[in-house]
Design an enzyme around this catalytic site. Structure first.
Site, mmCIF file in Angstrom:
data_model
loop_
_atom_site.group_PDB
_atom_site.id
_atom_site.type_symbol
_atom_site.label_atom_id
_atom_site.label_comp_id
_atom_site.label_asym_id
_atom_site.label_seq_id
_atom_site.Cartn_x
_atom_site.Cartn_y
_atom_site.Cartn_z
ATOM 1 C CD GLU B 124 -2.873 1.313 0.343
ATOM 2 O OE1 GLU B 124 -3.779 0.492 0.304
ATOM 3 O OE2 GLU B 124 -2.777 2.247 -0.484
ATOM 4 C CB VAL B 127 1.123 3.872 -5.219
ATOM 5 C CG1 VAL B 127 0.539 4.969 -6.108
ATOM 6 C CG2 VAL B 127 1.810 2.810 -6.059
ATOM 7 N N GLY B 129 2.180 7.425 -0.913
ATOM 8 C CA GLY B 129 2.494 7.590 0.513
ATOM 9 C C GLY B 129 1.374 7.060 1.371
ATOM 10 C CB ILE B 131 -3.171 8.476 -0.805
ATOM 11 C CG1 ILE B 131 -2.579 9.872 -0.757
ATOM 12 C CG2 ILE B 131 -4.572 8.500 -1.377
ATOM 13 C CD1 ILE B 131 -2.401 10.505 -2.139
ATOM 14 C CD GLU B 185 16.160 11.055 -2.301
ATOM 15 O OE1 GLU B 185 17.280 10.893 -1.802
ATOM 16 O OE2 GLU B 185 15.160 10.410 -1.968
ATOM 17 C CG ASP B 196 8.913 8.394 -7.336
ATOM 18 O OD1 ASP B 196 9.298 7.508 -6.558
ATOM 19 O OD2 ASP B 196 7.880 9.069 -7.149
ATOM 20 C CE LYS B 200 5.618 7.179 -5.744
ATOM 21 N NZ LYS B 200 5.861 8.603 -5.405
#
Lengths: 404, 404
Positions: B124, B127, B129, B131, B185, B196, B200
């Site tokens: 979970e 993707v 964070g 949510i 970063e 990234d 996702k």
């Protein structure tokens, strides 16, 4: 093999039949077993419907058919729907519902009854139409202590407010338009007086805070008092008027739940929720803010939430899932009187009177304001403090401002 | 009784330890059994941490401890994280991860491995964070055939774009600010080049459409080509530039997935998603549009999603849950070349040249545009048709426009 009976062939019930049929192979594949419609209970006949063959008029046919394992209750109301739900659960059949009134008034007892008979009582469609909110609240946010829920929970009132804001329609004209478009019932009381939003915040709050919160415990104000003057003043300070259902858990563990029009900042996510859309914002102690958004009503969105529950009941037939909560009681809630917030006030009073009652009121202006009308925003205070300061003045509209 | 081992005591790993501790009684009550942290694997020691006693340096301690039933993998990357995940699953332990790279590259094989050993592999947190999106996609939308997923999936790039739009910062300055605020970063490549977001959308699309879609199958464009000129032109037509990950299932059953900057209408729900927030919009054939919104990253939000998975693994220890998909393959996707949309183009070309190549281009204007710069919106067409018309012209920026 799952056999489904639908109670009530109205908008949602016929939508459920349609989704079961249209997405049949897809549903069977996901459940890993066939899910078949067997009966539709209604007082009417529907000779021209493609579902005519499923219609029965006697609930006992469904109740006594051991092959029916899932009953979909889309009758509405808390009378006959309650009786049929109880009888179905007692017969060991799982019940899936879109009936927020029944869940808000009798959810606890029906969930207990389901548990006693090894059945599920599922109600994803009772809040937010097709928006997945019940399971995310229970499962995905499980690791959080939820501190607040705040939502635009009623599509009809949100449509009316959107039309007042965007098209400058009066409340009455916007309501008439909503009725013409099928977004409001001929008797719109339950929507415009906030009862529907109240039932939904009860369900969400019961689930989030773990004990049944009844509509009678939730002070509820609808939108009939919202005027175009209020809309204009709100706009003058970058805000929109939205009907919010809120439930806040205080540090004493007690829940403050209420339904009322609020001024929401134009850049807040809830302000962008327009027309018949709904959105539910949830605050957790780890997750921060999350929001769920979508069509809060409508035949197919609501039906899709019902069918997802049917599939869940089918998959978990041998091990029912409980999305339940504990018993209610007077100790669960306190009135929201101690919830502080800034306020919007429109009054028949002179600015000087306001200035002498309030420290630093932020006055608002609108074109065409009649002489003697004054509108302003206050600092953060409780309703009691506000009412004390307003004594002797003549407030016409008093709405909370939603912070952050 | 569930014993948890955390692999990697970085931002997310330490957040998981913190949430397990802070919400301990709450979690135990919801799981109906104690959930205890037993080990934290890291190469470093943390003598001053309240969790110092849990630190171990040798994975085999965890692997060989039969009391550990849930392993939390927050190492990141697809090398050592993969090895430890495989060894944990082979030892029959459930694995919960926030590692999108590993799930996007090897999810299918790891899910198979979990199933072979009667364990869960849950993701979970990979993707969005905190949510809740993976379970709602799989469970609540189960009754729908999903036709499209479209999301703002990367908080870093959304922050940079928000700062370019709101504060007029250049891409480089906005990136620098994001780095100073800890939102980017020191090596920001994976974020700003769209990798990234690509991982996702792969995970979401695999789950929604049922077969593994690999990052290599997803054309990916980041935001390094977005200029303040583009931001200004977008604003001139009421739109905002957002980096979107999209996956669309065509009528041929094949998926078109891609990541690219888009112009989004200012009143669309996705346009209101600012700063480091993420949002995922899902379109289903019954539900219509729903959207999930929240903090897409951050220690506690992500940790709360991980802990929800830990609780799910604990509750379903004797009957593991699979949120899985089928094998990938070249036949799963086709390039998005046949996806039509209107386009935004900024070119070093005269308006006349544009007019002779395009029927009815909608020209845009901005203050301070240099001579010879022309920007316009096209009618709906495929990328191939667009490129043909642009031949001989000198396009500088070419972005899709998100419709409806």
């Amino acid at each position: 093999m799952t056999n489904v009976a639908i109670l009530g062939f109205g908008v949602v019930g016929s939508g459920v039949a349609e989704v079961l049929k249209r997405n049949g192979p897809h549903i069977d594949a996901k459940v890993h077993a066939p899910v078949e419609l067997k009966y539709i209970l209604d007082v009417r006949d529907f000779p021209d419907s493609p579902f005519a063959e499923f219609i029965v008029h006697d609930f006992s046919v469904i109740e006594n058919d051991p092959d029916v394992n899932v009953v979909v209750e889309t009758i509405g109301g808390a009378k006959i729907a309650k009786e049929f739900t109880e009888r179905a659960l007692r017969a060991g059949k799982s019940v899936v519902t879109s009936n927020k009134e029944l869940v808000a008034e009798h959810g606890y007892e029906l969930m207990r009854l389901a548990q006693e008979h090894g059945a599920c009582y599922l109600y994803e469609a009772s809040v937010g139409g097709g928006i997945p909110i019940i399971r995310p609240l229970k499962q995905c946010l499980a690791a959080n202590e939820i501190t607040e829920i705040c939502g635009i929970l009623n599509g009809t009132t949100n449509y009316i407010l959107t039309r007042m804001i965007r098209a400058g329609l009066s409340f009455q004209d916007a309501l008439k338009e909503a009725q013409q478009n099928g977004y409001a019932e001929q008797d719109p009381t339950a929507d415009i007086e906030g009862h529907d939003a109240c039932r939904k915040i009860c369900i969400l709050a019961s689930l989030a805070f773990g004990r049944h919160i009844y509509p009678a415990q939730v002070p509820t104000e609808g939108i009939t008092g919202v005027t175009l003057a209020d809309v204009a003043y709100a706009e003058s300070c970058g805000r929109k008027i939205k009907l919010l259902g809120r439930a806040i858990q205080g540090e004493d563990g007690k829940v403050r739940a209420f339904v009322a029009p609020h001024l929401v900042h134009g850049e807040a996510p809830l302000a962008g929720v327009e027309d018949v859309f709904n959105a539910i914002a949830v605050k957790g102690n780890a997750i921060g803010d999350v929001m769920f958004y979508g069509r809060g009503a409508g035949k197919l969105p609501t039906a899709s939430a019902v069918v997802a529950d049917v599939m869940d009941a089918a998959r978990n037939a041998d091990r029912p899932k409980y999305l339940d909560w504990g018993p209610g009681g007077e100790d669960v809630t306190v009135p929201p009187e101690d919830v502080s917030s800034p306020w919007y006030v429109r009054a028949d009073a002179a600015a000087d009177q306001i200035r002498s009652a309030f420290s630093e009121p932020a006055f608002l202006a609108r074109a065409g304001a009649p002489a003697g009308e004054t509108a302003f925003l206050t600092r953060s205070m409780t309703r009691g403090e506000l009412m004390e300061k307003l004594e002797g003045l003549q407030p016409r509209s008093v709405f909370r401002i939603l912070e952050n």
